[in-house]
Design a protein around this motif. Structure first.
Motif, short mmCIF file in Angstrom:
data_model
loop_
_atom_site.label_atom_id
_atom_site.label_comp_id
_atom_site.label_asym_id
_atom_site.label_seq_id
_atom_site.Cartn_x
_atom_site.Cartn_y
_atom_site.Cartn_z
N GLY A 51 -9.14 5.00 2.94
CA GLY A 51 -7.99 4.86 2.04
C GLY A 51 -7.62 6.21 1.45
N ILE A 104 -6.47 6.84 -5.46
CA ILE A 104 -7.83 7.32 -5.74
C ILE A 104 -8.40 8.05 -4.52
CG2 ILE A 104 -10.21 6.53 -6.14
CD1 ILE A 104 -8.97 4.21 -7.83
N GLY A 105 -8.22 7.48 -3.33
CA GLY A 105 -8.79 8.08 -2.12
C GLY A 105 -8.26 9.48 -1.88
N LEU A 126 -5.13 3.24 6.97
CA LEU A 126 -4.44 2.28 7.82
C LEU A 126 -3.26 2.93 8.54
CD1 LEU A 126 -5.06 -0.70 8.14
CD2 LEU A 126 -3.60 -1.18 6.16
N VAL A 130 -7.10 4.09 10.93
CA VAL A 130 -8.16 3.11 11.15
C VAL A 130 -8.03 1.94 10.17
CG1 VAL A 130 -9.70 4.62 9.80
CG2 VAL A 130 -10.70 2.77 11.08
N ASP A 131 -8.15 0.74 10.73
CA ASP A 131 -8.26 -0.45 9.88
C ASP A 131 -9.75 -0.69 9.68
OD1 ASP A 131 -8.43 -2.92 8.74
OD2 ASP A 131 -7.15 -3.94 10.21
N ILE A 132 -10.22 -0.52 8.45
CA ILE A 132 -11.67 -0.61 8.22
C ILE A 132 -12.22 -2.01 8.51
CG2 ILE A 132 -11.84 1.31 6.57
CD1 ILE A 132 -12.04 -1.01 4.37
N ALA A 133 -11.33 -3.00 8.57
CA ALA A 133 -11.80 -4.36 8.84
C ALA A 133 -12.09 -4.58 10.33
CB ALA A 133 -10.75 -5.37 8.36
N GLY A 192 -9.01 -0.49 0.01
CA GLY A 192 -9.05 -1.89 -0.42
C GLY A 192 -7.67 -2.40 -0.71
N ILE A 225 -16.17 2.08 -3.91
CA ILE A 225 -15.25 1.86 -5.03
C ILE A 225 -15.09 0.35 -5.17
CG2 ILE A 225 -12.98 2.33 -6.00
CD1 ILE A 225 -14.75 4.87 -5.63
N SER A 261 -14.80 -2.59 -8.55
CA SER A 261 -13.77 -2.83 -9.57
C SER A 261 -14.44 -3.33 -10.83
CB SER A 261 -12.77 -3.88 -9.09
OG SER A 261 -11.91 -4.25 -10.15
N TYR A 302 -10.28 -11.45 -4.86
CA TYR A 302 -10.48 -9.99 -4.98
C TYR A 302 -11.80 -9.70 -5.70
CZ TYR A 302 -9.65 -5.21 -6.73
OH TYR A 302 -9.76 -3.87 -7.04
N PRO A 322 -13.69 1.10 -10.92
CA PRO A 322 -12.63 1.66 -11.78
C PRO A 322 -11.96 0.56 -12.60
CG PRO A 322 -12.23 2.14 -9.45
CD PRO A 322 -13.28 1.10 -9.52
N THR A 379 -2.23 4.52 -9.96
CA THR A 379 -2.05 4.73 -8.52
C THR A 379 -0.89 3.85 -8.05
OG1 THR A 379 -3.44 2.86 -7.90
CG2 THR A 379 -4.57 4.98 -8.24
N MET A 415 -1.12 1.33 -6.24
CA MET A 415 -1.55 -0.07 -6.35
C MET A 415 -1.30 -0.61 -7.77
SD MET A 415 -5.37 -1.67 -5.73
CE MET A 415 -5.50 -1.60 -3.95
P1 NAP Z 1 -3.79 2.52 -3.15
O1 NAP Z 1 -3.01 3.62 -3.78
O2 NAP Z 1 -3.07 1.30 -2.64
O3 NAP Z 1 -4.67 3.15 -1.98
C1 NAP Z 1 -5.44 2.35 -1.12
C2 NAP Z 1 -5.35 2.93 0.27
O4 NAP Z 1 -6.20 2.16 1.14
C3 NAP Z 1 -3.91 2.82 0.85
O5 NAP Z 1 -3.54 4.01 1.53
C4 NAP Z 1 -4.04 1.63 1.80
O6 NAP Z 1 -3.12 1.65 2.85
C5 NAP Z 1 -5.46 1.83 2.31
N1 NAP Z 1 -5.97 0.63 2.96
C6 NAP Z 1 -5.78 -0.66 2.59
N2 NAP Z 1 -6.37 -1.49 3.47
C7 NAP Z 1 -6.95 -0.71 4.41
C8 NAP Z 1 -7.66 -0.98 5.60
N3 NAP Z 1 -7.90 -2.24 6.00
N4 NAP Z 1 -8.13 0.05 6.33
C9 NAP Z 1 -7.88 1.32 5.96
N5 NAP Z 1 -7.17 1.65 4.85
C10 NAP Z 1 -6.71 0.64 4.09
O7 NAP Z 1 -4.86 1.92 -4.18
P2 NAP Z 1 -5.86 2.62 -5.24
O8 NAP Z 1 -5.45 2.11 -6.57
O9 NAP Z 1 -6.02 4.05 -4.99
O10 NAP Z 1 -7.18 1.81 -4.86
C11 NAP Z 1 -8.31 2.40 -4.23
C12 NAP Z 1 -9.51 1.47 -4.45
O11 NAP Z 1 -9.78 1.35 -5.84
C13 NAP Z 1 -9.28 0.05 -3.93
O12 NAP Z 1 -10.45 -0.42 -3.29
C14 NAP Z 1 -9.03 -0.74 -5.21
O13 NAP Z 1 -9.39 -2.10 -5.08
C15 NAP Z 1 -9.93 -0.01 -6.19
N6 NAP Z 1 -9.54 -0.19 -7.60
C16 NAP Z 1 -8.38 0.38 -8.10
C17 NAP Z 1 -8.07 0.18 -9.45
C18 NAP Z 1 -6.83 0.80 -10.06
O14 NAP Z 1 -6.62 0.60 -11.29
N7 NAP Z 1 -5.99 1.53 -9.33
C19 NAP Z 1 -8.90 -0.60 -10.27
C20 NAP Z 1 -10.04 -1.15 -9.71
C21 NAP Z 1 -10.36 -0.95 -8.38
P3 NAP Z 1 -1.72 0.82 2.67
O15 NAP Z 1 -1.01 1.45 1.50
O16 NAP Z 1 -1.03 1.05 3.98
O17 NAP Z 1 -2.12 -0.60 2.41
#
Ligand code: NAP
Length: 251
Positions: A12, A17-18, A37, A61-64, A91, A139, A141, A154, A184, A189, A191
Motif C-alpha cells: 500500500g 501512510i504507506g 494494487l 500486486v494484490d496482496i490477497a 488495507g 499496520i 487499527s 474491519y 493508528p 490520508t 482513506m
Molecule cells: P489509503 O490512503 O487508502 O492507502 C492504502 C493503500 O493500500 C492504497 O494505495 C490502496 O490501493 C492499497 N491497497 C488496498 N488494498 C490493497 C491490496 N489488496 N493489495 C495491495 N494494495 C492495496 O489508506 P491509509 O489511511 O494510508 O491506510 C493504510 C493502513 O492504515 C490501512 O491498513 C488502514 O486500515 C490502516 N489505518 C488507517 C487509519 C487512518 O486513520 N488513516 C486508521 C487506522 C488504520 P487503492 O487506493 O487502489 O485501494
C-alpha cells in the motif's frame, strides 16, 4: 535512522501512510519496493522518490493473491536485493451495521486485511531467516483495541492482524526477526478523507481534533517515524508490541 544496505517492502506504499513510510525509509537509505494494487500509482510514487535521489521500485500486486505476492517478491529480490524489512500496511475499510454485513463483505475484509498480511509475511520471512535478520511492522487499527460499531468486519480483520503479529514475534524471535504492530487512530490520508466525505465519521475531522489530547489529526509521517524506529538496528529488543501512534486517542 540509517537503513543503508537494507531492502524494504511497503505494501500500500503508493498512498497515505504507506507512501510516507516508503519516503521515510528511502530517505534513511533503504532500497524501497512499493507494492500496491494500482501499478500506475505505485510507479508514480517510486518515481517521486527516485527524483529525490532515493532507490525505489514499483510493483503492482494484490496482496490477497498469493501468486501475485510471490511474483512481486521474486521481482523485488532481482531488482533490489532480498527484503529484510516488511511494513504490511495495505488495507481497506468497510462501514456497515453488523446485521447488514453480508458474508461477501466479511470475507473481503478478512481476505485483504488479514490473509493479505499473512501472505506477505509468509512470502518474505524465508528471505529474512536466510539473512538472520528481519523486521516486520504491521499496520492494524486502534479500532481493534476497543471495538468499533459499524465496523465489525474491519475490526475483526485488524484484531487478527494484532494476534498474527504477536505470534510471529514469538515464533521468529529466535531467528533474529522482530514483529510489531502499529494501530493508528485518525491519520489524515485519502482513506480518512473519503470516510469524512461519505459522512461516516459521525462528525468532521476538525471536531475529532478538538477531542484529541494533542489537538490535531495524525499525519502519515507520524506513523512513518515510529516505523523507522521499529525497523532500526536499535529496536532489536522491541518485539511483539502494540505501539500506539494516536495523539493520546485510543479505540
Ligand atoms: P489509503 O490512503 O487508502 O492507502 C492504502 C493503500 O493500500 C492504497 O494505495 C490502496 O490501493 C492499497 N491497497 C488496498 N488494498 C490493497 C491490496 N489488496 N493489495 C495491495 N494494495 C492495496 O489508506 P491509509 O489511511 O494510508 O491506510 C493504510 C493502513 O492504515 C490501512 O491498513 C488502514 O486500515 C490502516 N489505518 C488507517 C487509519 C487512518 O486513520 N488513516 C486508521 C487506522 C488504520 P487503492 O487506493 O487502489 O485501494
Amino acid at each position: 535512522m540509517n537503513l543503508t544496505g537494507r531492502t524494504a517492502v511497503v505494501t500500500g506504499g503508493a498512498s497515505g501512510i504507506g507512501y510516507a513510510v516508503a519516503a521515510r525509509f528511502a530517505a534513511d537509505g533503504a532500497a524501497v519496493a512499493i507494492w500496491d494494487l494500482d501499478l500506475h500509482k505505485a510507479t508514480e510514487a517510486a518515481e517521486r522518490l527516485r527524483q529525490d535521489g532515493c532507490s525505489a521500485s514499483a510493483y503492482g500486486v494484490d496482496i490477497a493473491d498469493r501468486s501475485q505476492v510471490d511474483r512481486a517478491r521474486d521481482a523485488t529480490n532481482d531488482d533490489l536485493g532480498v527484503p529484510t524489512i516488511l511494513v504490511a500496511n495495505a488495507g481497506k475499510e468497510y462501514f456497515g451495521s453488523f446485521l447488514r454485513t453480508s458474508q461477501e463483505q466479511w470475507d473481503e475484509m478478512l481476505r485483504i486485511n488479514l490473509t493479505g498480511t499473512f501472505h506477505c509475511c509468509q512470502s518474505l520471512v524465508p528471505g529474512m531467516i536466510e539473512q538472520g535478520w528481519g523486521r516486520i511492522v504491521t499496520i492494524s487499527s486502534s479500532a481493534a483495541q476497543g471495538g468499533r460499531e459499524w465496523m465489525t468486519a474491519y475490526v475483526a480483520s485488524k484484531a487478527g492482524v494484532i494476534g498474527l503479529t504477536q505470534s510471529l514475534a514469538r515464533e521468529l524471535g529466535p531467528k533474529g526477526i522482530t514483529a510489531n504492530t502499529i494501530p493508528p487512530e485518525f491519520i489524515d490520508t485519502p482513506m480518512l478523507r473519503q470516510a469524512e466525505a461519505d459522512g461516516l465519521l459521525g462528525e468532521s475531522i476538525a471536531m475529532h481534533e478538538a477531542d484529541t489530547p494533542v489537538r490535531r489529526v495524525g499525519r502519515p509521517e507520524d506513523i512513518a517515524g515510529a516505523c523507522a524506529y521499529l525497523v532500526s538496528e536499535e529496536a532489536g529488543y522491541v518485539t511483539g508490541q502494540i505501539i500506539g501512534v494516536n495523539g493520546g486517542r485510543r479505540g
